[in-house]
Scaffold this motif. Sequence first.
Motif, PDB file in Angstrom:
ATOM      1  N   PHE A 165       0.828  -7.726  -4.351  1.00 29.05           N
ATOM      2  CA  PHE A 165       0.336  -6.522  -4.247  1.00 29.05           C
ATOM      3  C   PHE A 165       1.018  -5.632  -2.903  1.00 29.05           C
ATOM      4  O   PHE A 165       1.180  -4.442  -3.016  1.00 29.05           O
ATOM      5  N   TRP A 166       1.038  -6.520  -1.786  1.00 25.44           N
ATOM      6  CA  TRP A 166       1.542  -5.963  -0.763  1.00 25.44           C
ATOM      7  C   TRP A 166       3.100  -5.471  -0.894  1.00 25.44           C
ATOM      8  O   TRP A 166       3.321  -4.322  -0.488  1.00 25.44           O
ATOM      9  N   ILE A 167       4.022  -6.202  -1.456  1.00 21.35           N
ATOM     10  CA  ILE A 167       5.177  -5.727  -1.525  1.00 21.35           C
ATOM     11  C   ILE A 167       5.461  -4.483  -2.450  1.00 21.35           C
ATOM     12  O   ILE A 167       6.152  -3.786  -2.715  1.00 21.35           O
ATOM     13  N   ILE A 168       4.575  -4.626  -3.728  1.00 22.69           N
ATOM     14  CA  ILE A 168       4.438  -3.348  -4.520  1.00 22.69           C
ATOM     15  C   ILE A 168       3.863  -2.074  -3.799  1.00 22.69           C
ATOM     16  O   ILE A 168       4.518  -1.090  -3.895  1.00 22.69           O
ATOM     17  N   TRP A 169       2.950  -2.394  -3.033  1.00 24.96           N
ATOM     18  CA  TRP A 169       2.337  -1.232  -2.241  1.00 24.96           C
ATOM     19  C   TRP A 169       3.655  -0.692  -1.175  1.00 24.96           C
ATOM     20  O   TRP A 169       3.673   0.544  -1.299  1.00 24.96           O
ATOM     21  N   VAL A 170       4.375  -1.309  -0.820  1.00 22.61           N
ATOM     22  CA  VAL A 170       5.508  -1.053   0.317  1.00 22.61           C
ATOM     23  C   VAL A 170       6.588  -0.153  -0.474  1.00 22.61           C
ATOM     24  O   VAL A 170       6.987   0.759  -0.339  1.00 22.61           O
ATOM     25  N   TYR A 171       6.698  -0.707  -1.804  1.00 22.41           N
ATOM     26  CA  TYR A 171       7.919  -0.154  -2.934  1.00 22.41           C
ATOM     27  C   TYR A 171       7.166   1.332  -3.034  1.00 22.41           C
ATOM     28  O   TYR A 171       7.961   2.309  -3.057  1.00 22.41           O
ATOM     29  N   LEU A 172       5.983   1.373  -3.497  1.00 26.01           N
ATOM     30  CA  LEU A 172       5.392   2.548  -4.045  1.00 26.01           C
ATOM     31  C   LEU A 172       5.124   3.798  -2.934  1.00 26.01           C
ATOM     32  O   LEU A 172       5.203   4.723  -3.085  1.00 26.01           O
ATOM     33  N   SER A 173       5.427   3.309  -1.594  1.00 29.63           N
ATOM     34  CA  SER A 173       5.154   4.147  -0.601  1.00 29.63           C
ATOM     35  C   SER A 173       6.352   4.511   0.241  1.00 29.63           C
ATOM     36  O   SER A 173       6.587   5.933   0.475  1.00 29.63           O
ATOM     37  N   VAL A 174       7.434   3.847   0.127  1.00 32.35           N
ATOM     38  CA  VAL A 174       8.602   4.302   0.693  1.00 32.35           C
ATOM     39  C   VAL A 174       9.681   4.105  -0.113  1.00 32.35           C
ATOM     40  O   VAL A 174      11.045   4.548   0.058  1.00 32.35           O
ATOM     41  N   GLY A 175       9.554   3.527  -1.319  1.00 33.90           N
ATOM     42  CA  GLY A 175      10.714   3.415  -2.463  1.00 33.90           C
ATOM     43  C   GLY A 175      11.713   2.414  -1.982  1.00 33.90           C
ATOM     44  O   GLY A 175      12.744   2.567  -2.825  1.00 33.90           O
ATOM     45  N   ILE A 176      11.244   1.268  -1.263  1.00 35.64           N
ATOM     46  CA  ILE A 176      12.231   0.317  -0.876  1.00 35.64           C
ATOM     47  C   ILE A 176      11.674  -0.969  -1.266  1.00 35.64           C
ATOM     48  O   ILE A 176      10.530  -1.299  -0.785  1.00 35.64           O
ATOM     49  N   TRP A 177      12.462  -1.889  -1.962  1.00 35.38           N
ATOM     50  CA  TRP A 177      11.977  -3.371  -2.209  1.00 35.38           C
ATOM     51  C   TRP A 177      12.248  -4.095  -0.984  1.00 35.38           C
ATOM     52  O   TRP A 177      12.965  -3.854  -0.231  1.00 35.38           O
ATOM     53  N   VAL A 178      11.104  -4.999  -0.662  1.00 30.62           N
ATOM     54  CA  VAL A 178      11.276  -5.795   0.329  1.00 30.62           C
ATOM     55  C   VAL A 178      12.541  -6.621   0.435  1.00 30.62           C
ATOM     56  O   VAL A 178      13.186  -6.875   1.391  1.00 30.62           O
ATOM     57  N   TYR A 179      12.788  -7.091  -0.794  1.00 34.12           N
ATOM     58  CA  TYR A 179      13.810  -7.882  -1.095  1.00 34.12           C
ATOM     59  C   TYR A 179      14.748  -7.143  -2.031  1.00 34.12           C
ATOM     60  O   TYR A 179      14.492  -6.700  -3.149  1.00 34.12           O
TER      61      TYR A 179
END
Length: 225
Positions: A165-179
């Motif tokens: 959920f954390w990495i999905i939240w990051v993607y939804l927030s800034v449009g960048i996948w963690v990896y």
Amino acid sequence: MTLTIRRVYHIAAFSWYAFVVKNLAAKDGEQLPPGIFVYGGPWKYLTFLNLLLQMLFFGVAALSDLQAGNKAESTLNRCKDLLFSVFAFPVGTFVVVLFWTIFAYDRELVYPATIDTFFPPWMNHAMHTLVLPFLLGEVVVQPHIYPQTKHALQALGGVGAAYLFWIIWVYLSVGIWVYPLLAHFSTPGLVGLFFFNMSVVVLLYLLGNKLNSRFWSKDVTSGGH
């Protein structure tokens, strides 16, 4: 294994991880490749979270070593066993195995070559290689009491879902996948990848339990299934 050796090992491991975390955290704010520390800084990377986990475990283990012998069943000692068996060993081993597997296939999917300019080779190996020898050393240095398997798997599943959920939240927030690897998967593919990764973590938990039982068969009793 004598208490003195355990104390030295745990203090040395804790000090090493504290040193690595300090050096890695110092990179936050530097001119890094785009997207590396955007939103969440290093806290969005499993590698960094794992370093904190390993540092926490070895710190607790070092404190536990300072207790008198009649306090073996203390809360601190139980916390040490829980941290190692359920989290430190399976998650730490997972980070090493998954990173180098993907790196060998295509490093750009997990550790782009541009990062080499900012993180020297020793730091890469500190984050993704030396974790495993430290964990295997812990198996040899001290036995650990494992919890009931169903409780361990519930805890692992909860932590895994929270990170997802954390990495999905990051993607939804800034449009960048963690990896970068995650950008190559569809939604069903991401779900499948998550369950695959969790299956690997479960197998590594069982491996840690087996190694602990084999090496310390006369000294420790597993919590069972």
